[in-house]
Design an enzyme around this catalytic site. Structure first.
Site, PDB file in Angstrom:
ATOM      1  N   CYS A 100       0.834  -1.193   0.000  1.00 17.17           N
ATOM      2  CA  CYS A 100       0.000   0.000   0.000  1.00 17.17           C
ATOM      3  C   CYS A 100       0.879   1.258   0.000  1.00 17.17           C
ATOM      4  CB  CYS A 100      -0.920  -0.029   1.219  1.00 17.17           C
ATOM      5  SG  CYS A 100      -2.009   1.378   1.281  1.00 17.17           S
ATOM      6  N   GLY A 124       1.596   9.986   8.563  1.00 18.34           N
ATOM      7  CA  GLY A 124       1.753   9.846  10.013  1.00 18.34           C
ATOM      8  C   GLY A 124       2.512   8.600  10.407  1.00 18.34           C
ATOM      9  N   CYS A 200      -5.047  -2.403   5.737  1.00 17.08           N
ATOM     10  CA  CYS A 200      -5.060  -0.945   5.596  1.00 17.08           C
ATOM     11  C   CYS A 200      -6.216  -0.506   4.721  1.00 17.08           C
ATOM     12  CB  CYS A 200      -3.725  -0.442   5.071  1.00 17.08           C
ATOM     13  SG  CYS A 200      -3.332  -0.944   3.403  1.00 17.08           S
TER      14      CYS A 200
END
Length: 395
Positions: A100, A124, A200
């Site tokens: 990803c 992040g 995810c």
């Protein structure tokens, strides 16, 4: 003012990343990635992307930064989901989070960000970026996050110099408690939000249920191999070369039903992975059963009792030439060269001492101590100190 596009996920980490960049004087734009909304998969009620995008919007409003949502679900399906199904079908266990980052966040998403005039893309992630100069050329370093408990450099192990040059990781110097503290102080809606679990992209679904949507159940047999089975006591052959020895150490043992006893049934070898303990539903053994091998051709699963079963351990692993990736291209090994490094074969695993051996057809990683559950399809990443140097798919 440099322009940064932050991937706002609706979580606390990316919220604080956006806040810090704004404090540092960047022009910040928040972008939420919508990666999944396939209603044919019966988990859409559970899919939290709406809630997440709403939280991301509230954070952007609070910080006074522009915000928009981009729909990347088509690319996501093609590059991540299809790849995953394909790998599982072959009996390998892929890592969707690593992919990803390589394929979506730092490729498709990054291109969108750059088309918006961004100088950088920020996420992040708990990791850091460093730079050094060599012969007048800038080299980017991918470094572990300061919070050793949360370090996510492993998930970025497939990034290139080009991708790193445009990446920023604002929270890499902070610990998770510090990030939450900043979010609370700024009264961000995500301050107390739990970390997202699961893949995810598919929200709260369990992986086997997701796989069952595509890979049809197929009943097969679970076999148990005894710890004192003959193949574990076979004499080690004489080797003509180091390469021959490494190939032997990295080899996956070939099991047959005759070597063990049938202890149960399963619904498809492609749903299971090496080292797995849960979900077998076989009782009556003294110690828990661990999967030591799966065979998707014959649809058989081989297990052994206890976490110290010899079938779980191997001294080396192999990475094909085409699957070797160097974050630090300037450090890549040539044929015949070796390198001492610390290696991780899955996220959250402690780094282990190993030697990298490069040959014309690929690379062997030889560990100082045998490793449990080396799994095909996962990524091995190698570090020197706190710097991630390269990675590759275990083959």
């Amino acid at each position: 003012m440099k322009r940064v596009v932050v991937g706002l996920s609706g979580g606390v980490d990316s919220s604080v990343a956006a806040y810090l960049l704004k404090e540092q004087g960047y022009e910040v734009i928040g972008l939420f990635m919508k990666n999944w909304h396939d209603d044919s998969v019966t988990i859409s009620d559970e899919c939290p992307w709406l809630e997440d995008s709403n939280d991301a919007l509230l954070v952007a409003e609070k910080l006074g930064i522009p915000f928009q949502t981009v729909d990347l679900s088509e690319e996501y399906k093609e590059r991540i989901v299809d790849y995953m199904f394909n790998e599982y079908e072959k009996g390998r266990t892929p890592n969707p989070d690593v992919l990803c980052n390589r394929e979506i966040k730092f490729d498709v998403f990054m291109k969108i960000a750059l088309s918006l005039g961004a100088d950088y893309v920020a996420t992040g992630h708990y990791c850091r970026k460093g730079t050094i100069e060599e012969d007048g050329k800038k080299i980017y370093r991918l470094l572990a996050g300061v919070d050793t408990n949360k370090d996510q450099s492993y998930f970025l192990c497939q990034l290139s110099q080009e991708q790193l040059s445009k990446a920023l990781f604002p929270i890499g110097e902070l610990t998770k408690p510090q990030v939450r503290e900043i979010a609370a102080k700024m009264e961000l809606v995500t301050a107390e939000k739990k970390d997202s679990q699961g893949l995810c992209f598919i929200g709260k679904v369990r992986l086997p249920e997701f796989l069952q949507q595509q890979l049809k159940p197929k009943e097969g047999t679970i076999y148990e191999i005894a710890t004192d089975a003959a193949l574990y006591n076979a004499e080690t052959p004489q080797f003509a070369s180091v390469k021959e020895q490494l190939a032997y150490e990295a080899e996956t043992k070939a099991y047959t039903p005759q070597m063990g006893k049938a202890v149960g049934k399963h619904q498809g070898a492609h749903y299971y992975t090496i080292g797995q303990r849960k979900g077998l539903n076989v009782g009556g053994t003294k110690e828990p059963l661990f999967i030591i091998a799966t065979d998707v051709e014959t649809n058989a699963i081989y297990t052994g009792q206890g976490s110290t079963h010899p079938g779980l351990f191997k001294k080396a692993l192999y990475i094909q030439e085409s699957e070797i990736h160097w974050v630090r291209e300037d450090m890549q090994l040539k044929d015949g060269e070796t390198m001492e490094a610390m290696v991780r074969i899955r996220y959250r695993q402690a780094l282990k001492k190993a030697t990298l051996h490069k040959f014309d057809n690929g690379m062997y990683i030889e560990f100082e101590e045998p490793q449990s559950a080396i799994t095909e399809g996962q990524f091995a990443a190698w570090y020197i100190g706190d710097e991630l140097i390269g990675s590759g798919v275990i083959s």
